[in-house]
Write a protein that holds these residues in place. Structure first.
Motif, mmCIF file in Angstrom:
data_model
loop_
_atom_site.group_PDB
_atom_site.id
_atom_site.type_symbol
_atom_site.label_atom_id
_atom_site.label_comp_id
_atom_site.label_asym_id
_atom_site.label_seq_id
_atom_site.Cartn_x
_atom_site.Cartn_y
_atom_site.Cartn_z
ATOM 1 N N ALA A 75 0.827 -1.209 0.000
ATOM 2 C CA ALA A 75 0.000 0.000 0.000
ATOM 3 C C ALA A 75 0.862 1.261 0.000
ATOM 4 O O ALA A 75 1.933 1.297 0.614
ATOM 5 N N PRO A 76 0.405 2.316 -0.670
ATOM 6 C CA PRO A 76 1.127 3.588 -0.605
ATOM 7 C C PRO A 76 0.957 4.249 0.759
ATOM 8 O O PRO A 76 -0.091 4.104 1.393
ATOM 9 N N ASN A 77 1.976 4.935 1.192
ATOM 10 C CA ASN A 77 1.938 5.657 2.464
ATOM 11 C C ASN A 77 2.323 7.108 2.171
ATOM 12 O O ASN A 77 3.474 7.379 1.801
ATOM 13 N N PRO A 78 1.400 8.057 2.316
ATOM 14 C CA PRO A 78 1.697 9.443 1.930
ATOM 15 C C PRO A 78 2.816 10.093 2.727
ATOM 16 O O PRO A 78 3.457 11.036 2.256
ATOM 17 N N LEU A 79 3.037 9.680 3.986
ATOM 18 C CA LEU A 79 4.092 10.242 4.844
ATOM 19 C C LEU A 79 3.857 11.718 5.146
ATOM 20 O O LEU A 79 4.805 12.494 5.309
ATOM 21 N N ARG A 80 2.577 12.079 5.270
ATOM 22 C CA ARG A 80 2.249 13.491 5.503
ATOM 23 C C ARG A 80 1.823 13.773 6.935
ATOM 24 O O ARG A 80 1.943 14.893 7.414
ATOM 25 N N GLY A 81 1.267 12.800 7.618
ATOM 26 C CA GLY A 81 0.789 12.991 8.985
ATOM 27 C C GLY A 81 0.183 11.690 9.462
ATOM 28 O O GLY A 81 -0.403 10.950 8.665
ATOM 29 N N LEU A 82 0.279 11.394 10.741
ATOM 30 C CA LEU A 82 -0.134 10.089 11.233
ATOM 31 C C LEU A 82 -1.626 9.839 11.004
ATOM 32 O O LEU A 82 -2.022 8.783 10.494
ATOM 33 N N ALA A 83 -2.477 10.799 11.351
ATOM 34 C CA ALA A 83 -3.914 10.628 11.145
ATOM 35 C C ALA A 83 -4.250 10.559 9.661
ATOM 36 O O ALA A 83 -5.057 9.729 9.221
ATOM 37 N N GLU A 84 -3.622 11.411 8.870
ATOM 38 C CA GLU A 84 -3.872 11.432 7.425
ATOM 39 C C GLU A 84 -3.420 10.131 6.768
ATOM 40 O O GLU A 84 -4.122 9.568 5.920
ATOM 41 N N ASP A 85 -2.255 9.655 7.155
ATOM 42 C CA ASP A 85 -1.724 8.421 6.571
ATOM 43 C C ASP A 85 -2.564 7.216 6.981
ATOM 44 O O ASP A 85 -2.790 6.299 6.180
ATOM 45 N N ALA A 86 -3.024 7.194 8.233
ATOM 46 C CA ALA A 86 -3.889 6.106 8.688
ATOM 47 C C ALA A 86 -5.219 6.121 7.935
ATOM 48 O O ALA A 86 -5.748 5.068 7.567
ATOM 49 N N GLU A 87 -5.752 7.294 7.697
ATOM 50 C CA GLU A 87 -7.004 7.391 6.937
ATOM 51 C C GLU A 87 -6.812 6.888 5.502
ATOM 52 O O GLU A 87 -7.681 6.200 4.953
ATOM 53 N N ALA A 88 -5.669 7.233 4.905
ATOM 54 C CA ALA A 88 -5.380 6.758 3.547
ATOM 55 C C ALA A 88 -5.315 5.234 3.519
ATOM 56 O O ALA A 88 -5.824 4.589 2.588
ATOM 57 N N LEU A 89 -4.721 4.637 4.538
ATOM 58 C CA LEU A 89 -4.653 3.179 4.604
ATOM 59 C C LEU A 89 -6.033 2.582 4.835
ATOM 60 O O LEU A 89 -6.390 1.558 4.236
ATOM 61 N N ASN A 90 -6.841 3.217 5.681
ATOM 62 C CA ASN A 90 -8.221 2.764 5.888
ATOM 63 C C ASN A 90 -8.996 2.727 4.581
ATOM 64 O O ASN A 90 -9.714 1.764 4.279
ATOM 65 N N ASN A 91 -8.858 3.789 3.795
ATOM 66 C CA ASN A 91 -9.547 3.851 2.506
ATOM 67 C C ASN A 91 -9.061 2.748 1.571
ATOM 68 O O ASN A 91 -9.850 2.142 0.835
ATOM 69 N N PHE A 92 -7.766 2.498 1.593
ATOM 70 C CA PHE A 92 -7.185 1.447 0.764
ATOM 71 C C PHE A 92 -7.766 0.087 1.147
ATOM 72 O O PHE A 92 -8.181 -0.705 0.292
#
Length: 274
Positions: A75-92
């Motif tokens: 999975a891609p990890n944006p590396l922008r912020g912990l909450a933001e990155d976790a949300e991106a993984l949730n969506n994935f």
């Protein structure tokens, strides 16, 4: 003997075709399933990279897992912020994965998987690889421990956008091999240093949320030659999470230098969820 009856009725034709279809479909089902014992479905393995890396850092692990019959997503990890990155993984997880999941995080990716598990995702186990395993309220930089000098280790790139400032951190190329990839060939370390993806400084300072490891079984691959996340700190976090610890003589990029050992742990976690 010559056929003496009239042409078959429509009901007879439909009935014969239906019986043939059922027979054909049944013949393609494994015997165990026909007997009421369906094969155990292997969980999907989702790999989450850390800072100063990308999904390609999992290529050796991915190749080996696929050979063993696992469905794998790096999975891609944006590396922008912990909450933001976790949300991106949730969506994935919600939109690209179905069925049970083994979630694997490397380095900063460990903090992301710790925050990303929701009831909607069928995550059965966590695997941490040279990873941060935060408790609620802790930060990645805080878990790194005292004595870390960001100015000595990182180059900074500052961005201004919509009146806000973002600081991106890169590991200094001259130090990359020593601290990050000490057991890889120098040419490989140089290539990784040149292609590293930065992480936002704010991501390392963001407080972690409720940890998934309190409700899920976890495994921890501990690189005993890690020069960026000290093994003693890894061991302390893993014990707190009650992870099953497997120590491997490897650097911070143990999934590239010792992929077989990492795969064995992931497979153990996957089998433990069956």
């Amino acid at each position: 003997m010559p056929y003496q009856g009239g042409p078959p009725s429509r009901r007879q034709v439909v009935g014969a075709a239906g019986a043939a279809t059922v027979a054909l479909a049944t013949s393609s089902i494994p015997a165990a399933a026909q007997a009421g014992h369906p094969r155990t479905v292997k969980p999907t393995v989702v790999l989450v990279h850390g800072a100063w890396a990308d999904a390609a850092s999992w290529q050796e692990v991915t190749r080996r897992l696929q050979r063993r019959g696992y469905t794998v997503h790096a999975a891609p990890n944006p590396l922008r912020g912990l909450a933001e990155d976790a949300e991106a993984l949730n969506n994935f997880l919600a939109q690209r994965v179905t069925g049970p999941v083994v979630l694997v995080g490397h380095s900063y990716g460990g903090a992301v998987v710790t925050n990303a598990v929701t009831p909607a995702a069928d995550v059965r186990a966590l695997v941490y690889v040279d990873a941060f395993v935060p408790e609620q309220g802790e930060t990645v930089l805080g878990l790194q421990g005292e004595g870390a000098d960001p100015g000595a280790l990182f180059d900074q790139v500052v961005h201004e956008r919509h009146g806000e400032q973002t600081v991106d951190l890169y590991i200094k190329p001259a130090l990359f091999g020593e601290v990050f990839a000490g057991d890889l060939a120098p040419a490989t370390a140089d290539l990784l240093a040149a292609s590293q993806r930065p992480i936002a400084l704010s991501a390392l300072l963001e407080a972690s949320g409720p940890p998934a490891w309190k409700n899920l079984p976890s495994w921890y691959v501990l690189g005993t030659r890690d020069h960026i996340l000290p093994p003693d700190r890894q061991r302390s976090m893993a014990r707190r999470a009650r992870s099953r610890i497997i120590e491997v003589a490897g650097s911070h990029l143990v999934m590239l230098s010792r992929p077989d050992a990492v795969v064995d742990v992931i497979v153990s976690a996957a089998r433990g969820t069956a």
